[in-house]
Motif scaffolding. Structure first.
Motif, PDB file in Angstrom:
ATOM      1  N   GLU A 131      18.081 -30.078  87.205  1.00 59.80           N
ATOM      2  CA  GLU A 131      19.061 -30.657  88.139  1.00 59.80           C
ATOM      3  C   GLU A 131      19.266 -32.148  87.932  1.00 59.80           C
ATOM      4  O   GLU A 131      20.368 -32.667  88.110  1.00 59.80           O
ATOM      5  N   ILE A 132      18.178 -32.852  87.554  1.00 61.24           N
ATOM      6  CA  ILE A 132      18.283 -34.313  87.406  1.00 61.24           C
ATOM      7  C   ILE A 132      19.352 -34.664  86.369  1.00 61.24           C
ATOM      8  O   ILE A 132      20.040 -35.685  86.486  1.00 61.24           O
ATOM      9  N   LYS A 133      19.541 -33.782  85.373  1.00 60.45           N
ATOM     10  CA  LYS A 133      20.540 -34.060  84.326  1.00 60.45           C
ATOM     11  C   LYS A 133      21.963 -33.962  84.884  1.00 60.45           C
ATOM     12  O   LYS A 133      22.913 -34.402  84.241  1.00 60.45           O
ATOM     13  N   LEU A 134      22.093 -33.335  86.061  1.00 57.85           N
ATOM     14  CA  LEU A 134      23.410 -33.220  86.697  1.00 57.85           C
ATOM     15  C   LEU A 134      23.578 -34.285  87.787  1.00 57.85           C
ATOM     16  O   LEU A 134      24.547 -34.271  88.539  1.00 57.85           O
ATOM     17  N   GLY A 141      13.762 -25.399  96.880  1.00 62.08           N
ATOM     18  CA  GLY A 141      12.296 -25.383  96.895  1.00 62.08           C
ATOM     19  C   GLY A 141      11.633 -25.852  95.613  1.00 62.08           C
ATOM     20  O   GLY A 141      10.406 -25.876  95.517  1.00 62.08           O
ATOM     21  N   GLY A 142      12.419 -26.253  94.610  1.00 65.55           N
ATOM     22  CA  GLY A 142      11.851 -26.603  93.297  1.00 65.55           C
ATOM     23  C   GLY A 142      10.800 -27.704  93.338  1.00 65.55           C
ATOM     24  O   GLY A 142       9.751 -27.587  92.708  1.00 65.55           O
ATOM     25  N   LYS A 154       2.275 -32.214  85.985  1.00 67.91           N
ATOM     26  CA  LYS A 154       3.186 -31.414  85.154  1.00 67.91           C
ATOM     27  C   LYS A 154       4.539 -31.253  85.865  1.00 67.91           C
ATOM     28  O   LYS A 154       5.595 -31.341  85.238  1.00 67.91           O
ATOM     29  N   ALA A 155       4.476 -31.045  87.184  1.00 69.06           N
ATOM     30  CA  ALA A 155       5.726 -30.875  87.932  1.00 69.06           C
ATOM     31  C   ALA A 155       6.574 -32.143  87.827  1.00 69.06           C
ATOM     32  O   ALA A 155       7.787 -32.086  87.598  1.00 69.06           O
ATOM     33  N   MET A 156       5.915 -33.288  87.958  1.00 69.36           N
ATOM     34  CA  MET A 156       6.642 -34.558  87.898  1.00 69.36           C
ATOM     35  C   MET A 156       7.351 -34.695  86.554  1.00 69.36           C
ATOM     36  O   MET A 156       8.517 -35.098  86.481  1.00 69.36           O
ATOM     37  N   GLU A 157       6.647 -34.345  85.472  1.00 70.20           N
ATOM     38  CA  GLU A 157       7.243 -34.429  84.130  1.00 70.20           C
ATOM     39  C   GLU A 157       8.467 -33.510  84.046  1.00 70.20           C
ATOM     40  O   GLU A 157       9.534 -33.917  83.565  1.00 70.20           O
ATOM     41  N   MET A 158       8.317 -32.279  84.536  1.00 66.13           N
ATOM     42  CA  MET A 158       9.433 -31.322  84.448  1.00 66.13           C
ATOM     43  C   MET A 158      10.610 -31.766  85.320  1.00 66.13           C
ATOM     44  O   MET A 158      11.770 -31.677  84.922  1.00 66.13           O
ATOM     45  N   LEU A 159      10.312 -32.259  86.523  1.00 66.98           N
ATOM     46  CA  LEU A 159      11.383 -32.631  87.465  1.00 66.98           C
ATOM     47  C   LEU A 159      12.116 -33.883  87.011  1.00 66.98           C
ATOM     48  O   LEU A 159      13.331 -34.007  87.183  1.00 66.98           O
ATOM     49  N   LEU A 160      11.370 -34.827  86.416  1.00 70.16           N
ATOM     50  CA  LEU A 160      11.994 -36.108  86.061  1.00 70.16           C
ATOM     51  C   LEU A 160      12.658 -36.105  84.687  1.00 70.16           C
ATOM     52  O   LEU A 160      13.594 -36.858  84.452  1.00 70.16           O
ATOM     53  N   THR A 161      12.176 -35.240  83.772  1.00 69.50           N
ATOM     54  CA  THR A 161      12.865 -35.143  82.474  1.00 69.50           C
ATOM     55  C   THR A 161      13.945 -34.067  82.524  1.00 69.50           C
ATOM     56  O   THR A 161      14.935 -34.137  81.796  1.00 69.50           O
ATOM     57  N   GLY A 162      13.732 -33.047  83.348  1.00 70.03           N
ATOM     58  CA  GLY A 162      14.659 -31.906  83.377  1.00 70.03           C
ATOM     59  C   GLY A 162      14.470 -30.984  82.173  1.00 70.03           C
ATOM     60  O   GLY A 162      15.188 -29.991  82.027  1.00 70.03           O
ATOM     61  N   ASP A 163      13.513 -31.304  81.302  1.00 68.96           N
ATOM     62  CA  ASP A 163      13.320 -30.492  80.090  1.00 68.96           C
ATOM     63  C   ASP A 163      12.547 -29.211  80.417  1.00 68.96           C
ATOM     64  O   ASP A 163      11.592 -29.241  81.200  1.00 68.96           O
ATOM     65  N   PRO A 164      12.947 -28.111  79.785  1.00 68.54           N
ATOM     66  CA  PRO A 164      12.256 -26.846  80.064  1.00 68.54           C
ATOM     67  C   PRO A 164      10.925 -26.744  79.325  1.00 68.54           C
ATOM     68  O   PRO A 164      10.697 -27.438  78.337  1.00 68.54           O
ATOM     69  N   ILE A 165      10.077 -25.846  79.811  1.00 68.25           N
ATOM     70  CA  ILE A 165       8.841 -25.519  79.102  1.00 68.25           C
ATOM     71  C   ILE A 165       8.938 -24.069  78.620  1.00 68.25           C
ATOM     72  O   ILE A 165       9.676 -23.254  79.181  1.00 68.25           O
ATOM     73  N   SER A 166       8.148 -23.780  77.570  1.00 69.98           N
ATOM     74  CA  SER A 166       8.160 -22.434  76.991  1.00 69.98           C
ATOM     75  C   SER A 166       7.338 -21.488  77.867  1.00 69.98           C
ATOM     76  O   SER A 166       6.557 -21.921  78.727  1.00 69.98           O
ATOM     77  N   ALA A 167       7.483 -20.194  77.578  1.00 68.81           N
ATOM     78  CA  ALA A 167       6.699 -19.192  78.297  1.00 68.81           C
ATOM     79  C   ALA A 167       5.207 -19.437  78.087  1.00 68.81           C
ATOM     80  O   ALA A 167       4.406 -19.311  79.015  1.00 68.81           O
TER      81      ALA A 167
END
Ligand code: CAA
Length: 257
Positions: A131-134, A141-142, A154-167
């Motif tokens: 979402e941050i990229k938009l 609830g994310g 880890k959540a902070m990294e995902m939320l602030l970069t917006g980059d996905p992680i692999s399975a």
């Protein structure tokens, strides 16, 4: 019940809901979410259904909220229609929800996945909150569930970069239960849903509720909640049947009473 953006099925006590807007990667428009929640609530009341499987297709579980729809809406539109309130009803579903997830699980798709109690992912699944990229942020609830699921860093990294992680990475962080080849994820999730569908339904529901309380309550209050659930289940017919069957060395026949 006829739906436009989901399909439904049932197999051996499992209610199956498939998100079905494949051309735009199961983007979650308001109608799709409304249909999904309506069906989840219907399955929750259906005495023949014991667990619920939610899935998409191989390419996408869901690539998030429908950006076309969101781009047109003003803040006041979204506030007036209380757009995310419908999501809160998913957490009130008392039967276990198993997610069978392949491909993109992004934004609202990742949030929907986090509403599942158990998740089987394909090796091709990717998870993220872009979402941050938009120019916005998660709204279903994310920020809250991701922190609880993978921890703050880890959540902070995902939320602030917006980059996905692999399975594979999602598995390392406990965001999903298992990762299997793409040919197997659906059957593996269905098998697990069927296995849980054979368990005593009252115990399943009380355990689900008690486990979720661990997120909300201080430990001692959670322990009290658990103990009361235990006492309640001692009064069930299925407890008598379960223990009797053990003593008689036979399979139990649980009725949900
Ligand atoms: N909303 C609307 N349409 C979407 C969509 C979305 N979230 N995601 C994909 N689509 C559409 C694309 O526009 C495209 O449509 P056309 O064929 O008509 O052009 C089609 O689906 C296929 O997508 P791509 O061609 O982009 O496929 P790709 O493989 O190149 O990329 C992707 C896939 C990386 C998932 C990319 O589509 C993408 O980045 N999608 C948006 C993801 C996103 O930002 N999600 C968050 C939404 S906000 C949110 O969810 C808020 C919340 O908390 C509830």
């Amino acid at each position: 019940m006829s739906y436009e953006f989901i399909t439904t099925g049932r197999e051996d006590g499992v209610g199956i809901v498939t998100l079905n807007r494949p051309k735009i990667l199961n983007a979650l428009n308001l109608q799709l979410i409304d249909e999904l929640v309506t069906e989840l609530e219907r399955l929750d009341k259906d005495p023949d259904i014991r667990t619920i499987l939610v899935t998409g297709n191989e390419r996408a579980f869901a690539a998030g909220a429908d950006i076309n729809e969101m781009a047109e809406a003003s803040a006041i539109d979204i506030m007036k229609r209380d757009q995310f309130a419908v999501w809160d009803r998913i957490s009130l579903i008392s039967k276990p929800i198993i997610g069978a997830v392949s491909g993109f699980a992004l934004g609202g798709g990742c949030e929907l996945m986090m509403n599942c109690d158990i998740v089987i992912a394909s090796e091709t699944a990717v998870f993220g909150q872009p979402e941050i990229k938009l120019g916005v942020m998660p709204g279903a609830g994310g920020t809250q569930r991701l922190v609880r699921a993978v921890g703050l860093r880890k959540a902070m990294e995902m939320l602030l970069t917006g980059d996905p992680i692999s399975a594979k990475e999602a598995l390392q962080y406990g965001l999903v239960n298992r990762v299997v080849p793409v040919e197997a994820y659906y059957q593996e999730a269905l098998k697990l849903a069927k296995q849980i569908a054979k368990q005593p339904p009252l115990a399943v529901q009380v355990i689900k509720k008690a486990a979720h309380k661990a997120d909300d309550l201080p430990l001692q209050e959670g322990m009290d909640y658990e103990r009361n659930g235990f006492y309640l289940l001692l009064a069930s017919e299925d407890r008598k049947e379960g223990m009797q069957a053990f003593l008689e060395k036979r399979r139990p026949r649980f009725t949900g009473n």
